[in-house]
Scaffold this motif. Structure first.
Motif, PDB file in Angstrom:
ATOM      1  N   THR A   1     -23.881 -13.285  25.848  1.00 11.62           N
ATOM      2  CA  THR A   1     -22.900 -14.377  25.828  1.00 11.62           C
ATOM      3  C   THR A   1     -23.343 -15.554  26.694  1.00 11.62           C
ATOM      4  O   THR A   1     -23.678 -15.383  27.866  1.00 11.62           O
ATOM      5  CB  THR A   1     -21.531 -13.876  26.327  1.00 11.62           C
ATOM      6  OG1 THR A   1     -21.684 -13.280  27.624  1.00 11.62           O
ATOM      7  CG2 THR A   1     -20.940 -12.850  25.370  1.00 11.62           C
TER       8      THR A   1
ATOM      9  N   LYS B   1     -24.188 -15.346  21.543  1.00 16.71           N
ATOM     10  CA  LYS B   1     -22.845 -15.854  21.225  1.00 16.71           C
ATOM     11  C   LYS B   1     -22.412 -16.875  22.276  1.00 16.71           C
ATOM     12  O   LYS B   1     -22.556 -16.634  23.476  1.00 16.71           O
ATOM     13  CB  LYS B   1     -21.883 -14.658  21.220  1.00 16.71           C
ATOM     14  CG  LYS B   1     -20.499 -14.942  20.665  1.00 16.71           C
ATOM     15  CD  LYS B   1     -19.752 -13.608  20.595  1.00 16.71           C
ATOM     16  CE  LYS B   1     -18.311 -13.798  20.208  1.00 16.71           C
ATOM     17  NZ  LYS B   1     -17.579 -12.520  20.260  1.00 16.71           N
ATOM     18  N   GLU B   2     -21.896 -18.005  21.814  1.00 12.71           N
ATOM     19  CA  GLU B   2     -21.406 -19.048  22.718  1.00 12.71           C
ATOM     20  C   GLU B   2     -19.909 -18.841  22.940  1.00 12.71           C
ATOM     21  O   GLU B   2     -19.144 -18.757  21.980  1.00 12.71           O
ATOM     22  CB  GLU B   2     -21.662 -20.422  22.085  1.00 12.71           C
ATOM     23  CG  GLU B   2     -21.546 -21.567  23.044  1.00 12.71           C
ATOM     24  CD  GLU B   2     -21.991 -22.894  22.422  1.00 12.71           C
ATOM     25  OE1 GLU B   2     -21.783 -23.922  23.068  1.00 12.71           O
ATOM     26  OE2 GLU B   2     -22.520 -22.892  21.290  1.00 12.71           O
ATOM     27  N   ILE B   3     -19.496 -18.765  24.214  1.00 14.90           N
ATOM     28  CA  ILE B   3     -18.087 -18.425  24.484  1.00 14.90           C
ATOM     29  C   ILE B   3     -17.322 -19.547  25.186  1.00 14.90           C
ATOM     30  O   ILE B   3     -16.146 -19.407  25.494  1.00 14.90           O
ATOM     31  CB  ILE B   3     -17.980 -17.122  25.316  1.00 14.90           C
ATOM     32  CG1 ILE B   3     -18.746 -17.265  26.640  1.00 14.90           C
ATOM     33  CG2 ILE B   3     -18.450 -15.929  24.522  1.00 14.90           C
ATOM     34  CD1 ILE B   3     -18.530 -16.114  27.605  1.00 14.90           C
TER      35      ILE B   3
ATOM     36  N   PRO C   1     -23.328  -8.495  22.071  1.00 17.21           N
ATOM     37  CA  PRO C   1     -24.031  -9.785  22.067  1.00 17.21           C
ATOM     38  C   PRO C   1     -24.317 -10.277  23.491  1.00 17.21           C
ATOM     39  O   PRO C   1     -23.667  -9.859  24.440  1.00 17.21           O
ATOM     40  CB  PRO C   1     -23.010 -10.724  21.389  1.00 17.21           C
ATOM     41  CG  PRO C   1     -21.678 -10.135  21.745  1.00 17.21           C
ATOM     42  CD  PRO C   1     -21.882  -8.648  21.793  1.00 17.21           C
TER      43      PRO C   1
ATOM     44  N   GLU D   1     -27.328 -10.488  18.955  1.00 21.20           N
ATOM     45  CA  GLU D   1     -26.659 -11.770  18.703  1.00 21.20           C
ATOM     46  C   GLU D   1     -26.535 -12.558  20.016  1.00 21.20           C
ATOM     47  O   GLU D   1     -26.291 -11.991  21.075  1.00 21.20           O
ATOM     48  CB  GLU D   1     -25.252 -11.493  18.138  1.00 21.20           C
ATOM     49  CG  GLU D   1     -24.467 -12.743  17.815  1.00 21.20           C
ATOM     50  CD  GLU D   1     -22.989 -12.455  17.554  1.00 21.20           C
ATOM     51  OE1 GLU D   1     -22.238 -13.435  17.363  1.00 21.20           O
ATOM     52  OE2 GLU D   1     -22.580 -11.261  17.562  1.00 21.20           O
TER      53      GLU D   1
ATOM     54  N   ARG E   1     -24.577 -23.718  24.852  1.00 21.31           N
ATOM     55  CA  ARG E   1     -25.989 -23.682  24.430  1.00 21.31           C
ATOM     56  C   ARG E   1     -26.862 -24.684  25.188  1.00 21.31           C
ATOM     57  O   ARG E   1     -28.084 -24.546  25.245  1.00 21.31           O
ATOM     58  CB  ARG E   1     -26.101 -23.946  22.922  1.00 21.31           C
ATOM     59  CG  ARG E   1     -25.489 -22.832  22.088  1.00 21.31           C
ATOM     60  CD  ARG E   1     -25.717 -23.050  20.609  1.00 21.31           C
ATOM     61  NE  ARG E   1     -26.929 -22.385  20.115  1.00 21.31           N
ATOM     62  CZ  ARG E   1     -27.039 -21.090  19.909  1.00 21.31           C
ATOM     63  NH1 ARG E   1     -26.024 -20.286  20.163  1.00 21.31           N
ATOM     64  NH2 ARG E   1     -28.158 -20.578  19.451  1.00 21.31           N
TER      65      ARG E   1
ATOM     66  N   ASP F   1     -30.885 -13.140  17.704  1.00 19.77           N
ATOM     67  CA  ASP F   1     -30.061 -13.475  16.533  1.00 19.77           C
ATOM     68  C   ASP F   1     -30.285 -12.544  15.335  1.00 19.77           C
ATOM     69  O   ASP F   1     -29.637 -12.693  14.309  1.00 19.77           O
ATOM     70  CB  ASP F   1     -30.266 -14.933  16.091  1.00 19.77           C
ATOM     71  CG  ASP F   1     -29.806 -15.916  17.169  1.00 19.77           C
ATOM     72  OD1 ASP F   1     -28.745 -15.654  17.759  1.00 19.77           O
ATOM     73  OD2 ASP F   1     -30.508 -16.903  17.415  1.00 19.77           O
TER      74      ASP F   1
END
Length: 458
Positions: free
Chosen positions: A319, A384-386, A317, A382, A323, A378
């Motif tokens: 990262t 992805k918020e980390i 993904p 993907e 957002r 998406d």
């Protein structure tokens, strides 16, 4: 309504979406030779509404006609999507300042340092000195410049700005007229974990280089700073603010003929005997010190762009730390041309702030890069918020609240009204920071940074 080799010309950009659907088009080639970045960006945004792969004519064909085949076409880059119209600068003053001068670039192998070397080389300096601790980068830029400028007097030296004896010998041997100080640790999360190294390299290294410049008669010292020095929330930004304070202190001491009040920072016991004899006498310095502050540069070693490229190539993904995170971006050549311009127009003591244009949402940057790779955000890759990393801000500020901005003749370069501070008190803090850093007392160093940089919110 016209035909080229029997193929009908369909129409302008307003017909792109219709034509893609009607003719089941799979690839779009942008073959306009002289197109402005903003026009290209608008065109790409239309093409991105389709599922087509987008390619473009390389710049070399815009300059001179050549044999063009599908194999010559290049992928669209993120610089094309974010790029703004090129900054048009009258660089006569830069040329006048550099031509026939000895110029030193510390950190000359890095992303900013190497571009400084490229642009300085074309202004015909008497000699260009690349100084870097990392030999591979220094070797790469040395080979490139030797190939492009065979008549350039180029010297490539390996060494650390932390090493006072090495940096002194470079200034004593080559007597540079101008020093661009780009050497620094820049990675925010790494410096959170190694605050002593940030002090040793950024703060102490800048002080030692600035002192050598004063001692050996350098005319101008230009510090490459960052918008992360503004109300810093991380160790890296706070150490760069300390670098700016070092520049302001040196400029103040030289102007007021108090060079003898500047201590010689010694980190090795065996050098202690030399300390008194090495001080620069009052009234003997003439170096002008300035700092240039800008934001993120696309594609630099510390930028998010190379990371996203790698993550996309590995299938994701991608990262994001948050957002809503926003950053200002500029291309490396653009940032460096403004650094040279600001440096040429300096009179000493200024902190120049470069206009970074419109802020970019990192989420939009990630989506754009995935689409440019011919994939769907998406779905194929993907996002992805980390979570925010230690010391990271959602929004970056270009100025401290206490600073006002003054215009210069160039609307893209501003001057910050510097915060006043007590130079002698600051030098005491700097000495403490150095002693703690070389004892590797990490927690104590961070506490001392808070005492030194009152705007530090980390």
């Amino acid at each position: 309504g016209r035909y080229i080799d029997g193929v009908e010309v369909i129409g302008g950009r307003d017909k792109i979406l219709y034509a893609v659907e009607k003719y089941e088009i799979k690839e779009i080639y942008i073959a306009i030779a002289n197109i402005t970045p903003s026009n290209k960006r608008n065109l790409i945004n239309i093409c991105k509404e389709t599922d087509c792969r987008i390619k473009q004519l390389p710049n070399m064909y815009a300059e001179k006609a050549g044999i063009i085949s599908a194999g010559n076409l290049q992928n669209i880059t993120i610089e094309d999507v974010l790029g703004r119209d090129p900054i048009s600068l009258h660089q006569e003053d830069v040329a006048a300042q550099i031509k026939g001068k000895v110029v030193l670039v510390t950190g000359g192998g890095g992303s900013i340092g190497s571009e400084l070397c490229r642009q300085i080389a074309k202004y015909e300096p008497k000699q260009l000195i690349i100084f870097d601790v990392y030999e591979n980068n220094a070797y790469d830029i040395q080979l490139e410049l030797k190939r492009r400028y065979p008549n350039l007097d180029l010297v490539t030296l390996i060494g650390s700005v932390r090493d006072a004896r090495r940096i002194n010998s470079v200034f004593e041997t080559y007597r540079p007229n101008i020093c661009y100080h780009a050497a620094a640790h820049k990675h925010v999360p790494l410096m959170e974990d190694s605050p002593c190294e940030a002090i040793k390299n950024n703060a102490v290294g800048t002080y030692k280089t600035a002192y050598a410049a004063m001692k050996y008669g350098c005319d101008r010292f230009v510090l490459i700073s960052t918008d992360k020095a503004v109300n810093p929330t991380n160790v890296m930004g706070a150490t760069k603010r300390i670098c700016e304070m070092i520049i302001q202190t040196f400029d103040n001491m030289v102007r007021s003929n108090q060079e003898d009040k500047l201590p010689v920072l010694i980190t090795h016991q065996l050098d202690i005997d030399l300390e008194d004899g090495e001080k620069v006498p009052a009234g003997s310095g003439h170096t002008e010190y300035v700092a240039v502050r800008f934001g993120n540069v696309l594609g630099s070693n510390g930028s998010v762009v190379p990371l996203f490229k790698k993550q996309i190539a590995e299938g994701g993904p991608v990262t994001l730390t948050h957002r809503d995170i926003i950053r200002y971006f500029m291309t490396i050549p653009e940032a460096v041309s403004l650094v040279l311009k600001a440096g040429a127009n300096a009179s000493g003591g200024e902190i120049f702030v470069l206009d970074m244009g419109e802020p970019v949402k990192i989420l939009d940057l990630a989506r754009n890069m995935i689409e440019l790779a011919g994939l769907r955000p998406d779905i194929d890759i993907e996002i992805k918020e980390i979570g925010l990393r230690p010391g990271e801000k959602l929004y970056e500020e270009k100025l401290m609240s206490e600073e006002g901005l003054k215009e210069t003749e160039n609307h893209l370069i501003h001057v910050a009204e510097p915060i006043k501070f007590d130079s002698n008190e600051f030098l005491g803090h700097l000495r403490n920071l150095m002693d703690l850093a070389y004892r590797n007392a990490g927690e104590d160093v961070v506490q001392e940074i808070r005492q030194t940089v009152t705007t530090f919110r980390g």
